[in-house]
Design a protein around this motif. Structure first.
Motif, mmCIF file in Angstrom:
data_model
loop_
_atom_site.group_PDB
_atom_site.id
_atom_site.type_symbol
_atom_site.label_atom_id
_atom_site.label_comp_id
_atom_site.label_asym_id
_atom_site.label_seq_id
_atom_site.Cartn_x
_atom_site.Cartn_y
_atom_site.Cartn_z
ATOM 1 N N ASN A 1 -6.949 7.976 -0.273
ATOM 2 C CA ASN A 1 -6.750 9.530 -0.625
ATOM 3 C C ASN A 1 -5.227 9.328 -0.617
ATOM 4 N N ALA A 2 -4.714 10.443 -1.169
ATOM 5 C CA ALA A 2 -3.267 10.887 -1.200
ATOM 6 C C ALA A 2 -2.761 10.819 0.438
ATOM 7 N N ILE B 1 -6.288 8.264 -10.028
ATOM 8 C CA ILE B 1 -6.654 7.164 -9.521
ATOM 9 C C ILE B 1 -6.075 5.872 -9.897
ATOM 10 N N LYS B 2 -5.385 5.166 -9.285
ATOM 11 C CA LYS B 2 -4.613 3.726 -9.754
ATOM 12 C C LYS B 2 -5.638 2.660 -9.158
ATOM 13 N N GLY C 1 0.983 9.295 -1.544
ATOM 14 C CA GLY C 1 0.933 10.592 -2.129
ATOM 15 C C GLY C 1 -0.006 10.569 -3.184
ATOM 16 N N GLN C 2 -0.457 9.339 -3.526
ATOM 17 C CA GLN C 2 -1.451 9.096 -4.808
ATOM 18 C C GLN C 2 -2.710 8.653 -4.178
ATOM 19 N N LEU D 1 0.729 -1.202 -0.164
ATOM 20 C CA LEU D 1 0.093 -0.150 0.122
ATOM 21 C C LEU D 1 0.941 1.033 -0.108
ATOM 22 N N SER D 2 1.927 1.135 0.850
ATOM 23 C CA SER D 2 2.967 2.412 0.716
ATOM 24 C C SER D 2 3.569 2.794 -0.701
#
Length: 158
Positions: free
Chosen positions: A130-131, A68-69, A33-34, A28-29
């Protein structure tokens, strides 16, 4: 029916690092920021899961345009995820949570109704992180058909 611990908007989701369909791991890390959409699905190459994955594939450029990824997570072993990606030309990472620990921590595994019976299983769920690393959307018990279209309508309305 006991309710699994669920994530709510504003929560910090549990961190994870899982094997992916590319022979490495995804955390997840990696998306710090995205915005990242994490969706949990029961089983690769079943009708509902295939429909949902193909809808994400076909809408990926629209989601990416919104910043969004996408990541898909199932309890399938990596070899099955590789076949799923290849069979349907999926264009986003698929992660394997064979022991269901991440699904459980996110509230996406537990008791659910299946054809009127209470069973233990994957609860089809979608989250947007969220970012800033907090949950921006948490949807449980989603229907595979039309799910991505509904998400896009929500994103475009926001």
């Amino acid at each position: 029916m006991t309710e699994a611990q669920r994530l709510n908007i504003g929560d910090t989701p549990p961190a994870f690092t899982l094997p992916n369909d590319q022979g490495s791991t995804t955390s997840l890390s990696d998306f710090a920021g995205q915005q990242v959409l994490v969706y949990f699905y029961p089983k690769a190459n079943t009708p509902g899961c295939t429909k949902e994955a193909c809808d994400f594939r076909d809408s990926l450029s629209q989601l990416n345009d919104l910043g969004i990824k996408v990541i898909g997570i199932s309890p399938d072993p990596v070899a099955k995820l590789i076949k799923f990606r290849e069979d349907h030309e999926l264009n986003f990472p698929l992660l394997s949570d064979e022991d269901k620990s991440v699904m459980t921590a996110w509230g996406a595994f537990g008791e659910k109704k299946n054809y009127g019976k209470i069973v233990q299983g994957v609860i089809r769920s979608t989250f947007v992180i969220n970012a800033d690393g907090t949950v921006g959307m948490a949807k449980y018990n989603v229907r595979a058909t039309g799910h991505v279209e509904r998400l896009l309508r929500e994103f475009n309305a926001a």
